[in-house]
Motif scaffolding. Structure first.
Motif, PDB file in Angstrom:
ATOM      1  N   ILE A  72       0.875  -1.102   0.101  1.00  0.00           N
ATOM      2  CA  ILE A  72       0.177   0.400  -0.219  1.00  0.00           C
ATOM      3  C   ILE A  72       0.584   1.857  -0.126  1.00  0.00           C
ATOM      4  CG2 ILE A  72      -1.866   1.918   1.344  1.00  0.00           C
ATOM      5  CD1 ILE A  72      -2.659  -1.318   2.441  1.00  0.00           C
ATOM      6  N   ASN A  73       0.692   2.165  -0.950  1.00  0.00           N
ATOM      7  CA  ASN A  73       1.549   3.351  -0.636  1.00  0.00           C
ATOM      8  C   ASN A  73       1.094   3.755   0.108  1.00  0.00           C
ATOM      9  OD1 ASN A  73       2.097   5.633  -1.745  1.00  0.00           O
ATOM     10  ND2 ASN A  73       2.743   5.538  -3.716  1.00  0.00           N
ATOM     11  N   ILE A  74       1.313   4.723   1.610  1.00  0.00           N
ATOM     12  CA  ILE A  74       0.504   4.818   1.601  1.00  0.00           C
ATOM     13  C   ILE A  74       0.356   6.401   1.935  1.00  0.00           C
ATOM     14  CG2 ILE A  74       0.454   5.682   4.540  1.00  0.00           C
ATOM     15  CD1 ILE A  74       0.299   2.898   4.486  1.00  0.00           C
ATOM     16  N   GLY A  75       1.357   7.506   1.270  1.00  0.00           N
ATOM     17  CA  GLY A  75       1.314   9.228   0.795  1.00  0.00           C
ATOM     18  C   GLY A  75      -0.527   9.066  -0.443  1.00  0.00           C
ATOM     19  N   LEU A  76      -0.428   8.145  -0.917  1.00  0.00           N
ATOM     20  CA  LEU A  76      -1.188   8.225  -1.758  1.00  0.00           C
ATOM     21  C   LEU A  76      -2.808   7.590  -1.240  1.00  0.00           C
ATOM     22  CD1 LEU A  76      -1.641   8.754  -4.966  1.00  0.00           C
ATOM     23  CD2 LEU A  76      -1.513   6.257  -5.385  1.00  0.00           C
ATOM     24  N   ILE A  78      -4.042   8.263   1.737  1.00  0.00           N
ATOM     25  CA  ILE A  78      -4.185   8.980   3.070  1.00  0.00           C
ATOM     26  C   ILE A  78      -4.646  10.057   1.738  1.00  0.00           C
ATOM     27  CG2 ILE A  78      -3.186  11.145   4.272  1.00  0.00           C
ATOM     28  CD1 ILE A  78      -1.479   8.916   5.752  1.00  0.00           C
ATOM     29  N   GLY A  79      -3.841  10.240   1.325  1.00  0.00           N
ATOM     30  CA  GLY A  79      -4.737  11.890   0.031  1.00  0.00           C
ATOM     31  C   GLY A  79      -5.688  11.470  -0.283  1.00  0.00           C
ATOM     32  N   GLY A  80      -6.222  10.155  -0.540  1.00  0.00           N
ATOM     33  CA  GLY A  80      -7.466   9.536  -1.532  1.00  0.00           C
ATOM     34  C   GLY A  80      -8.518   9.370  -0.186  1.00  0.00           C
ATOM     35  N   VAL A  81      -7.735   8.937   1.160  1.00  0.00           N
ATOM     36  CA  VAL A  81      -8.986   9.260   1.986  1.00  0.00           C
ATOM     37  C   VAL A  81      -9.493  10.705   2.898  1.00  0.00           C
ATOM     38  CG1 VAL A  81      -9.385   8.690   4.264  1.00  0.00           C
ATOM     39  CG2 VAL A  81      -8.109   7.507   3.273  1.00  0.00           C
ATOM     40  N   VAL A  82      -8.428  11.417   2.679  1.00  0.00           N
ATOM     41  CA  VAL A  82      -8.972  12.556   2.679  1.00  0.00           C
ATOM     42  C   VAL A  82      -9.576  13.420   1.722  1.00  0.00           C
ATOM     43  CG1 VAL A  82      -7.821  15.076   3.194  1.00  0.00           C
ATOM     44  CG2 VAL A  82      -6.574  13.491   4.325  1.00  0.00           C
ATOM     45  N   ALA A  83      -9.956  13.706   0.560  1.00  0.00           N
ATOM     46  CA  ALA A  83      -9.895  13.923  -0.507  1.00  0.00           C
ATOM     47  C   ALA A  83     -11.532  13.366  -0.285  1.00  0.00           C
ATOM     48  CB  ALA A  83      -9.297  13.778  -2.049  1.00  0.00           C
ATOM     49  N   ARG A 198     -12.993   2.873  -1.136  1.00  0.00           N
ATOM     50  CA  ARG A 198     -12.653   0.618  -2.499  1.00  0.00           C
ATOM     51  C   ARG A 198     -11.847   1.153  -3.740  1.00  0.00           C
ATOM     52  NH1 ARG A 198     -17.338  -2.512  -3.010  1.00  0.00           N
ATOM     53  NH2 ARG A 198     -16.175  -4.213  -3.773  1.00  0.00           N
ATOM     54  N   ALA A 199     -12.619   2.226  -3.895  1.00  0.00           N
ATOM     55  CA  ALA A 199     -11.878   3.249  -5.774  1.00  0.00           C
ATOM     56  C   ALA A 199     -10.281   3.324  -4.942  1.00  0.00           C
ATOM     57  CB  ALA A 199     -12.072   4.059  -6.169  1.00  0.00           C
ATOM     58  N   MET A 200     -10.432   4.436  -3.894  1.00  0.00           N
ATOM     59  CA  MET A 200      -9.217   4.742  -3.597  1.00  0.00           C
ATOM     60  C   MET A 200      -7.828   4.088  -2.926  1.00  0.00           C
ATOM     61  SD  MET A 200      -8.970   8.867  -4.220  1.00  0.00           S
ATOM     62  CE  MET A 200     -10.657   7.345  -5.272  1.00  0.00           C
TER      63      MET A 200
END
Length: 208
Positions: A72-76, A78-83, A198-200
């Motif tokens: 899992i790309n953690i940075g990507l 987290i950014g998807g979850v925040v968005a 799920r998509a993120m």
């Protein structure tokens, strides 16, 4: 020949000696004597010091092979979850504002009584929607690390919670208008979380 020597293994029919290394007679009559005098020809594994030395050494562990599989790309992620939290909050605020405006217009006409379908204001629903999205992202990450099929478990858990959040206000609210408005708001909060998280998560998984 040495007939009185009990350790003389040389043959009497032409010479030669028994070679302990090859387990056969050697053509060299002095092969046994040379082998007995050679300090390096002795079995070194019979030396007690040699055995203690290697017995004291710890067993060397084979290097662990590098881990392969989904990462899992953690940075990507987290950014998807925040968005997703921002989208859920904006959608909740917008739908709550639209419901409030419509209810005020109906109340002003006086034909259908006083309508108050939304028990809380739009900012409260926006904050709740954003927090629910963040918790859903944490849930998906934990399921990814601990379950063999995280997407299916996530869909079931969030789907059941959304159904409960929609049905319960309809059954427990005293006024049907309040129950409908609350159920609509809960559905607006749950649908983006169910599909976007799920998509993120799928986009942030890297296969190595």
């Amino acid at each position: 020949m040495y007939p009185n020597d009990p350790y003389d293994n040389r043959r009497r029919d032409g010479g030669g000696a028994w070679d302990d290394r090859t387990r056969a007679y050697s053509a060299d009559p002095y092969a046994r004597d040379q082998y007995a005098q050679d300090p390096y020809a002795q079995d070194q594994y019979a030396d007690p010091g040699y055995q203690q030395q290697y017995a004291a050494e710890p067993a060397r562990k084979a290097p662990r092979p590098p881990r392969r599989g989904p990462q899992i790309n953690i940075g990507l992620f987290i950014g998807g979850v925040v968005a997703t939290a921002v989208v859920t909050a904006l959608a909740s605020w917008l739908v709550a504002w639209i419901i409030r405006v419509i209810s005020q217009r109906i109340t002003e006409t006086g034909k259908f009584g006083v309508w108050n379908p939304v028990a809380q204001d739009e900012y409260w629903f926006a904050v709740v929607g954003g927090l629910c999205a963040l918790f859903a992202g944490a849930l998906w990450y934990v399921l990814q690390l601990t379950t063999p099929s995280p997407d299916q478990f996530f869909a079931w858990i969030v789907g059941l919670l959304v159904i409960a959040a929609v049905v319960l206000p309809l059954l427990l609210s005293r006024e049907i208008s309040t129950g409908i408005g609350t159920a609509v708001m809960h559905l607006v909060i749950g649908l983006p979380i169910l599909f976007l998280i799920r998509a993120m998560g799928a986009r942030s998984v890297e296969y190595r």
